[in-house]
Design a protein around this motif. Sequence first.
Motif, PDB file in Angstrom:
ATOM      1  N   ARG A 218      12.684   2.741 -18.863  1.00  0.00           N
ATOM      2  CA  ARG A 218      13.125   2.296 -17.541  1.00  0.00           C
ATOM      3  C   ARG A 218      14.197   3.233 -16.978  1.00  0.00           C
ATOM      4  O   ARG A 218      14.236   3.520 -15.783  1.00  0.00           O
ATOM      5  N   LYS A 219      15.087   3.729 -17.844  1.00  0.00           N
ATOM      6  CA  LYS A 219      16.107   4.675 -17.384  1.00  0.00           C
ATOM      7  C   LYS A 219      15.457   5.992 -16.947  1.00  0.00           C
ATOM      8  O   LYS A 219      15.844   6.583 -15.932  1.00  0.00           O
ATOM      9  N   ILE A 220      14.493   6.446 -17.722  1.00  0.00           N
ATOM     10  CA  ILE A 220      13.794   7.690 -17.374  1.00  0.00           C
ATOM     11  C   ILE A 220      13.009   7.505 -16.082  1.00  0.00           C
ATOM     12  O   ILE A 220      12.976   8.396 -15.220  1.00  0.00           O
ATOM     13  N   GLU A 221      12.396   6.354 -15.928  1.00  0.00           N
ATOM     14  CA  GLU A 221      11.653   6.052 -14.704  1.00  0.00           C
ATOM     15  C   GLU A 221      12.561   6.142 -13.481  1.00  0.00           C
ATOM     16  O   GLU A 221      12.192   6.725 -12.447  1.00  0.00           O
ATOM     17  N   THR A 222      13.764   5.597 -13.603  1.00  0.00           N
ATOM     18  CA  THR A 222      14.721   5.651 -12.493  1.00  0.00           C
ATOM     19  C   THR A 222      15.078   7.097 -12.162  1.00  0.00           C
ATOM     20  O   THR A 222      15.153   7.482 -10.992  1.00  0.00           O
ATOM     21  N   ALA A 223      15.291   7.925 -13.211  1.00  0.00           N
ATOM     22  CA  ALA A 223      15.626   9.330 -12.983  1.00  0.00           C
ATOM     23  C   ALA A 223      14.454  10.085 -12.357  1.00  0.00           C
ATOM     24  O   ALA A 223      14.638  10.901 -11.446  1.00  0.00           O
ATOM     25  N   LEU A 224      13.239   9.807 -12.823  1.00  0.00           N
ATOM     26  CA  LEU A 224      12.062  10.486 -12.284  1.00  0.00           C
ATOM     27  C   LEU A 224      11.872  10.183 -10.801  1.00  0.00           C
ATOM     28  O   LEU A 224      11.483  11.053 -10.015  1.00  0.00           O
TER      29      LEU A 224
END
Length: 392
Positions: A218-224
């Motif tokens: 979820r954190k990576i998704e937000t960054a992407l």
Amino acid sequence: MIITQVHLQNWRNFKHADATLRDVTYVLGPNASGKSNFLDVFRFLRDIAKPTGGGLQKAVSDRGSLKKLRCLHARRPPELGMEIHVSNSSDEPNPIWKYKLYMTTESKGAHRLVITNETVIRVTPDGKEQIVISRPDKNDRADSERLTQTALEQIQANADFRELAEFFANTTYLHVVPQLLKFGDIIGGRKLEDDPFGQGFLERIARTPDSTRERRLRKIETALKQVIPQVEQLNFVRDSSNGAPHLAVKYMHHRPGGSLQQEDQFSDGTLRLIALFWLLLDGTSMLLLEEPELSLNEEIVAELPRLIEKVQRSTKKKRQIVITTHSRALLDNAGIDGRSLLVLSPSSEGTKIDGPRESEVEAMKSGFSPAEVVLPRAQRVSPTKHQMDLFL
């Protein structure tokens, strides 16, 4: 813990060099100046200290020989070695550990690779130094075979500084080759130890506990989403037929349900970004990144320092990162701390390591970016079109 000071003697490009590291350090320099060889210092210590398949002799053998490691400019002293200071943070006045390792090849007999100095020092909060190990010692003099191994690699010998050995052993190096990740089953071949090219990246994600994996995705998704606006969702899935792990990204699309793609359909840049963000969240030891700008367009590269900082802030224990680069887009960010820059400069006496000059620091404080004031010093003059034509 983080590494804050490095001293090198006769190591590859570096006859004598000193470097100060921060939480995030950017290593700049022209081609063949020693950027990769600088990163290899930390990989070398990892290879010595790792509990399985490591050790000094193998670490040197994997790199060819001590002769291949020794700087071509080396004369006296002949020993090759390093001194590393480890601290709890980059702003503390004193380190908590100092580790020295110097070695040479015997001039007579079997010409063994032997240790000439291995020292471990514990530093108290008030700056007092306590020597934990100083070699050669009386046991080494009684049995010279002992000098073919470091105390760092021996469980019996490193009990009093095992946290230091474990810290070195957990260093991670990443230079993802997207094709190996996308088409590994087709390409085949042996996976290299420590998986520096990301062949086992999906298996690494699969081994992570479900709740931890979901939180990180979820954190990576937000960054992407900040750099790839079409990204709607990032998920971990398993193949229904054989259980193989996969990543799946749902993209916003003109169709009502959107468009779903797995990693073999990702762009190379998207794969490298996901791997980068995952490793920022996966561990607390040093992370070595070699030219992370590869495969990324300049707009995304320009956002990397900010995104790295944001991901770091989202974790309780952030990783120390050392990045090699000569990307103008990445360094064209006035928010980069000038103290985090190292400039490698080849010379007739080996490569020198410097931080920004005083005038460059002042310019960056005035709002100029490292790309504007420091990068030109870290680049050789580009050849003209006429000079390039001579090669054609």
